[in-house]
Write a protein that holds these residues in place. Structure first.
Motif, PDB file in Angstrom:
ATOM      1  N   LEU A 121      17.083-113.804 -31.545  1.00 18.91           N
ATOM      2  CA  LEU A 121      18.300-114.002 -32.409  1.00 18.91           C
ATOM      3  C   LEU A 121      18.588-112.773 -33.274  1.00 18.91           C
ATOM      4  N   SER A 122      17.455-111.849 -33.525  1.00 12.64           N
ATOM      5  CA  SER A 122      17.661-110.634 -34.593  1.00 12.64           C
ATOM      6  C   SER A 122      18.577-109.831 -33.458  1.00 12.64           C
ATOM      7  N   GLY A 123      18.286-109.750 -32.067  1.00 14.10           N
ATOM      8  CA  GLY A 123      18.837-108.836 -31.106  1.00 14.10           C
ATOM      9  C   GLY A 123      20.431-109.007 -31.454  1.00 14.10           C
ATOM     10  N   PHE A 124      20.796-110.345 -31.419  1.00 15.59           N
ATOM     11  CA  PHE A 124      22.287-110.583 -31.370  1.00 15.59           C
ATOM     12  C   PHE A 124      22.989-110.161 -32.810  1.00 15.59           C
ATOM     13  N   TYR A 125      22.234-110.473 -33.863  1.00 16.62           N
ATOM     14  CA  TYR A 125      22.751-110.085 -35.013  1.00 16.62           C
ATOM     15  C   TYR A 125      22.645-108.723 -35.679  1.00 16.62           C
ATOM     16  N   LEU A 126      21.705-108.041 -35.060  1.00 18.79           N
ATOM     17  CA  LEU A 126      21.718-106.573 -35.197  1.00 18.79           C
ATOM     18  C   LEU A 126      22.666-105.759 -34.315  1.00 18.79           C
ATOM     19  N   LEU A 127      23.004-106.385 -33.246  1.00 16.80           N
ATOM     20  CA  LEU A 127      23.938-105.908 -32.362  1.00 16.80           C
ATOM     21  C   LEU A 127      25.360-106.069 -33.128  1.00 16.80           C
ATOM     22  N   ALA A 128      25.579-107.207 -33.635  1.00 15.31           N
ATOM     23  CA  ALA A 128      26.732-107.560 -34.340  1.00 15.31           C
ATOM     24  C   ALA A 128      26.777-106.486 -35.687  1.00 15.31           C
ATOM     25  N   LEU A 129      25.658-106.232 -36.288  1.00 12.34           N
ATOM     26  CA  LEU A 129      25.729-105.131 -37.651  1.00 12.34           C
ATOM     27  C   LEU A 129      26.233-103.963 -36.907  1.00 12.34           C
ATOM     28  N   ILE A 130      25.608-103.531 -35.842  1.00 12.36           N
ATOM     29  CA  ILE A 130      25.967-102.172 -35.112  1.00 12.36           C
ATOM     30  C   ILE A 130      27.373-102.063 -34.846  1.00 12.36           C
ATOM     31  N   GLN A 131      27.985-102.866 -34.311  1.00 12.66           N
ATOM     32  CA  GLN A 131      29.480-102.977 -34.008  1.00 12.66           C
ATOM     33  C   GLN A 131      30.260-102.767 -35.331  1.00 12.66           C
ATOM     34  N   ILE A 158      21.438-102.950 -25.439  1.00 11.73           N
ATOM     35  CA  ILE A 158      20.841-102.584 -26.746  1.00 11.73           C
ATOM     36  C   ILE A 158      20.650-103.731 -27.287  1.00 11.73           C
ATOM     37  N   LEU A 159      21.071-105.056 -26.844  1.00 13.95           N
ATOM     38  CA  LEU A 159      20.695-106.377 -27.554  1.00 13.95           C
ATOM     39  C   LEU A 159      19.122-106.518 -26.844  1.00 13.95           C
ATOM     40  N   ILE A 160      18.821-106.337 -25.565  1.00 16.84           N
ATOM     41  CA  ILE A 160      17.363-106.403 -25.232  1.00 16.84           C
ATOM     42  C   ILE A 160      16.618-105.463 -26.032  1.00 16.84           C
ATOM     43  N   PHE A 161      16.853-104.190 -26.010  1.00 16.93           N
ATOM     44  CA  PHE A 161      16.128-103.150 -26.740  1.00 16.93           C
ATOM     45  C   PHE A 161      15.733-103.552 -28.007  1.00 16.93           C
ATOM     46  N   TRP A 165      32.847 -99.938 -36.108  1.00 20.74           N
ATOM     47  CA  TRP A 165      34.124-100.302 -36.432  1.00 20.74           C
ATOM     48  C   TRP A 165      34.546 -99.703 -37.801  1.00 20.74           C
ATOM     49  N   THR A 166      33.507 -99.481 -38.696  1.00 17.98           N
ATOM     50  CA  THR A 166      33.920 -98.936 -39.925  1.00 17.98           C
ATOM     51  C   THR A 166      33.859 -97.437 -39.775  1.00 17.98           C
ATOM     52  N   TRP A 167      33.096 -96.826 -39.019  1.00 20.81           N
ATOM     53  CA  TRP A 167      32.921 -95.603 -38.992  1.00 20.81           C
ATOM     54  C   TRP A 167      33.807 -94.803 -37.916  1.00 20.81           C
ATOM     55  N   ASN A 168      33.745 -95.320 -36.736  1.00 23.11           N
ATOM     56  CA  ASN A 168      34.414 -94.719 -35.479  1.00 23.11           C
ATOM     57  C   ASN A 168      34.882 -95.964 -34.509  1.00 23.11           C
ATOM     58  N   LYS A 169      36.219 -96.257 -34.816  1.00 20.44           N
ATOM     59  CA  LYS A 169      36.881 -97.336 -34.140  1.00 20.44           C
ATOM     60  C   LYS A 169      36.997 -97.129 -32.648  1.00 20.44           C
ATOM     61  N   GLY A 170      36.996 -95.771 -32.361  1.00 23.99           N
ATOM     62  CA  GLY A 170      37.041 -95.622 -30.832  1.00 23.99           C
ATOM     63  C   GLY A 170      35.781 -95.833 -29.987  1.00 23.99           C
ATOM     64  N   HIS A 178      33.538 -98.125 -31.225  1.00 22.66           N
ATOM     65  CA  HIS A 178      33.487 -99.603 -31.560  1.00 22.66           C
ATOM     66  C   HIS A 178      34.332-100.218 -30.352  1.00 22.66           C
ATOM     67  N   GLU A 179      35.501 -99.595 -29.823  1.00 21.19           N
ATOM     68  CA  GLU A 179      36.111-100.197 -28.580  1.00 21.19           C
ATOM     69  C   GLU A 179      35.541 -99.978 -27.316  1.00 21.19           C
ATOM     70  N   THR A 180      35.033 -98.726 -27.369  1.00 17.14           N
ATOM     71  CA  THR A 180      34.232 -98.486 -25.997  1.00 17.14           C
ATOM     72  C   THR A 180      33.044 -99.517 -25.742  1.00 17.14           C
ATOM     73  N   LEU A 181      32.371 -99.700 -27.017  1.00 19.70           N
ATOM     74  CA  LEU A 181      31.176-100.645 -27.021  1.00 19.70           C
ATOM     75  C   LEU A 181      31.460-102.030 -26.764  1.00 19.70           C
ATOM     76  N   SER A 182      32.593-102.634 -27.328  1.00 16.39           N
ATOM     77  CA  SER A 182      32.933-103.836 -27.278  1.00 16.39           C
ATOM     78  C   SER A 182      33.280-104.211 -25.723  1.00 16.39           C
ATOM     79  N   HIS A 183      33.893-103.138 -25.099  1.00 16.88           N
ATOM     80  CA  HIS A 183      34.294-103.702 -23.667  1.00 16.88           C
ATOM     81  C   HIS A 183      33.489-103.094 -22.655  1.00 16.88           C
ATOM     82  N   ASN A 184      32.136-102.932 -22.975  1.00 19.81           N
ATOM     83  CA  ASN A 184      31.130-102.496 -22.134  1.00 19.81           C
ATOM     84  C   ASN A 184      29.902-103.473 -22.074  1.00 19.81           C
ATOM     85  N   ASP A 185      30.020-104.432 -21.334  1.00 16.74           N
ATOM     86  CA  ASP A 185      29.185-105.571 -21.476  1.00 16.74           C
ATOM     87  C   ASP A 185      27.783-104.930 -21.007  1.00 16.74           C
TER      88      ASP A 185
END
Length: 209
Positions: A134-144, A168-171, A148-153, A155-162
């Motif tokens: 669960l920590s993987g999911f929520y820490l990934l959401a925090l990273i996203q 990152i989630l597994i790591f 989004w706050t610092w660099n929207k570009g 963020h968009e790249t990561l959001s559309h790259n499963d």
């Protein structure tokens, strides 16, 4: 130290055999309900806290999943896996809490009590694997969110790259699991080993007699 105190409770019933001595009996009931085992053994509060947290997260995730499903958002697969994991975590912890049955746990005979305590500790140690996931999911959401706050570009790249998101989630999940293995879990493993050794010692003495 806690196990020695526990044996003293049984020793207060000298006219009954060790297997039949109850810990929980009228005058001792109030003492037992308060905290007879110390926080290390008495996991009821921790289990209840986790169940409450997981329930809130489950509801939030269900709302997000419904919203993403209607709008055909990019995070559907991630939210489906998270929903499944949260559902199983809730089931696991609720089942463990009912299995422990803390109101009647200390009324069991000594061997049965130690056996159940051993099982509860073992399952509680296993539950840290789910927390790591669960920590993987929520820490990934925090990273996203930070991206989004610092660099929207970015963020968009990561959001559309499963691929990158799952990597990152597994790591993160594995890293948190390793952190638990070297910080929190050793304490519970030590308690588990102590309870097992104590139970096996009593059984050996009973067989010898």
């Amino acid at each position: 130290m806690e196990l020695k105190k526990l044996q003293e409770h049984w020793d207060s019933f000298p006219e009954v055999s060790m297997e039949e001595r109850p810990v929980l009996s009228s005058d001792l009931e109030k003492i037992v309900v308060k905290n007879p085992l110390s926080d290390a053994f008495y996991l009821r509060r921790r289990l209840l806290a986790r169940i409450i947290i997981f329930s809130v997260l489950w509801i939030v995730n269900a709302v997000q999943l419904r919203s993403q499903w209607i709008s055909d958002g990019p995070d559907i697969s991630e939210l489906v896996v998270l929903f499944g994991l949260l559902t199983y975590c809730l089931y696991f912890h609720i089942r463990l809490l009912f299995f422990a049955d803390y109101p009647t746990l200390l009324s069991l005979p000594l061997i049965s009590f130690l056996g159940k305590l051993e099982t509860v500790l073992d399952k509680y140690i296993l539950s840290f694997r789910f927390v790591s996931g669960l920590s993987g999911f929520y820490l990934l959401a925090l990273i996203q969110y930070l991206l989004w706050t610092w660099n929207k570009g970015a963020h968009e790249t990561l959001s559309h790259n499963d691929w990158y998101k799952w990597l990152i989630l597994i790591f993160i999940s594995v890293s948190v699991d390793i952190l638990f293995l070297h910080s929190v879990i050793p304490k519970y493993r030590k308690l588990l080993a102590g309870v097992r050794k104590y139970r096996e010692g009593i059984q050996a003495k009973a067989q010898y007699k």
